[in-house]
Design an enzyme around this catalytic site. Sequence first.
Site, mmCIF file in Angstrom:
data_model
loop_
_atom_site.group_PDB
_atom_site.id
_atom_site.type_symbol
_atom_site.label_atom_id
_atom_site.label_comp_id
_atom_site.label_asym_id
_atom_site.label_seq_id
_atom_site.Cartn_x
_atom_site.Cartn_y
_atom_site.Cartn_z
ATOM 1 C CE1 TYR A 1 16.635 30.332 4.330
ATOM 2 C CE2 TYR A 1 16.470 27.993 3.844
ATOM 3 C CZ TYR A 1 16.227 29.320 3.494
ATOM 4 O OH TYR A 1 15.596 29.607 2.322
ATOM 5 C CE LYS B 1 -0.327 -0.500 4.988
ATOM 6 N NZ LYS B 1 -0.971 -1.310 6.023
HETATM 7 C C1 LIG Z 1 -0.160 -2.350 6.536
HETATM 8 C C2 LIG Z 1 -0.752 -3.632 6.947
HETATM 9 C C3 LIG Z 1 0.061 -4.757 7.142
HETATM 10 C C4 LIG Z 1 1.571 -4.692 7.133
HETATM 11 O O1 LIG Z 1 1.979 -4.144 8.367
HETATM 12 P P1 LIG Z 1 3.524 -3.901 8.744
HETATM 13 O O2 LIG Z 1 3.476 -3.415 10.133
HETATM 14 O O3 LIG Z 1 3.999 -2.854 7.787
HETATM 15 O O4 LIG Z 1 4.229 -5.178 8.568
HETATM 16 C C5 LIG Z 1 -0.557 -5.961 7.400
HETATM 17 N N1 LIG Z 1 -1.902 -6.047 7.492
HETATM 18 C C6 LIG Z 1 -2.719 -4.969 7.352
HETATM 19 C C7 LIG Z 1 -4.180 -5.130 7.499
HETATM 20 C C8 LIG Z 1 -2.164 -3.731 7.087
HETATM 21 O O5 LIG Z 1 -2.955 -2.661 6.979
#
Ligand SMILES: *Cc1c(COP(=O)(O)O)cnc(C)c1O
Length: 341
Positions: free
Chosen positions: A242, A33
């Site tokens: 800066y 994602k």
């Molecule tokens: C993002 C997500 C994961 C992966 O989680 P990590 O902590 O990045 O390993 C697994 N399951 C769901 C439902 C998620 O939203």
Amino acid sequence: MVPLRLTVDRAALARNWRWFRDRAGVPAAAAVKADGYGLGARLVVDALFAAGARSFLVSTFAEAAALGPPGEGADVVVLHGFAAEEAPLAASLPWARPVLNTGRQVRAWASAFPGRPADLMVETGMNRLGLAPADAASALVAVPVETVHSHLATADEPANPMAEAQLARFREIAAACPGPRFSIANSAAVCRGPAFALDLVRPGLGLYGGVPHPAADVVPVVTLAARVLQVKPLAQGDPVGYGAAWRAPGPARVATVNLGYADGIFRALGPALLFRAGDRRCPAVGRVSMDMLAVDVTGTDVAEGDWLELGFDVPRLAAVSGLSQYELLVSLGRRFERVAA
Ligand SMILES: *Cc1c(COP(=O)(O)O)cnc(C)c1O
């Protein structure tokens, strides 16, 4: 040509994915994602498909569409579920299926795509997304379900027993619903031990070089590279940037590179940034600007037009800045040319 590069080490990515799969001893999906946690979902999926991954998690059908087909025999799982108005998009993505989180999503999917498989998310205590356990049984009747998921609130807190309590609740649900696969483990939960593996694990962070748990054995995946715009010779006491926040402690050479907080290199990271010029290590100095920062290249032959490399050490940068490892990865900006090596 974009003089800013983000290189994803495909071998390191594949190695990390295999570590989670082997540690769990069950098939491993990959969370991609937010454009592969900022690295570029397409190149992450291609690298992990080659390593053997066959299931990829995105947040929305729009992300699934942007990603495109994951590869022969692989699927894309859409965590935010499905709304009726997404039917045309979902129809065009036969390799994608939603994780249905609510009764309304279940009804919308069953009526738009009768008989087409989906996954379910059930609530075990995080109170983010998911059907109440009592509603899972009717959802399983309405839709052919491949995998039932739940998600842990405290997997990355080794001493917190809430994860075990959520797992116990999930096991009760599984015992009452034979048939589909069951999955609860993110990266950190895989590290907690085999009890969390169930039928499928869903690592994300650890694939990309984040360290989700003290037991994780992961290697860095991301290297950044930026170009030197100008090199300035400085005398002792000359200020840089800066606020004139840094002054040369003696005769020095400082390179200005085209990398800044607009690229996700936040001011809070400045003191921890160590660039590579050949085999020399060159620290960032002074305040990070929006599109530039200064690197102390004293004693090197670094010149205008050269590239400096920056290994993106996610856990160290998180420790220094107080930002989460997730935030640091997904903040890597859109100006980087993303390449696989
Ligand atoms: C993002 C997500 C994961 C992966 O989680 P990590 O902590 O990045 O390993 C697994 N399951 C769901 C439902 C998620 O939203």
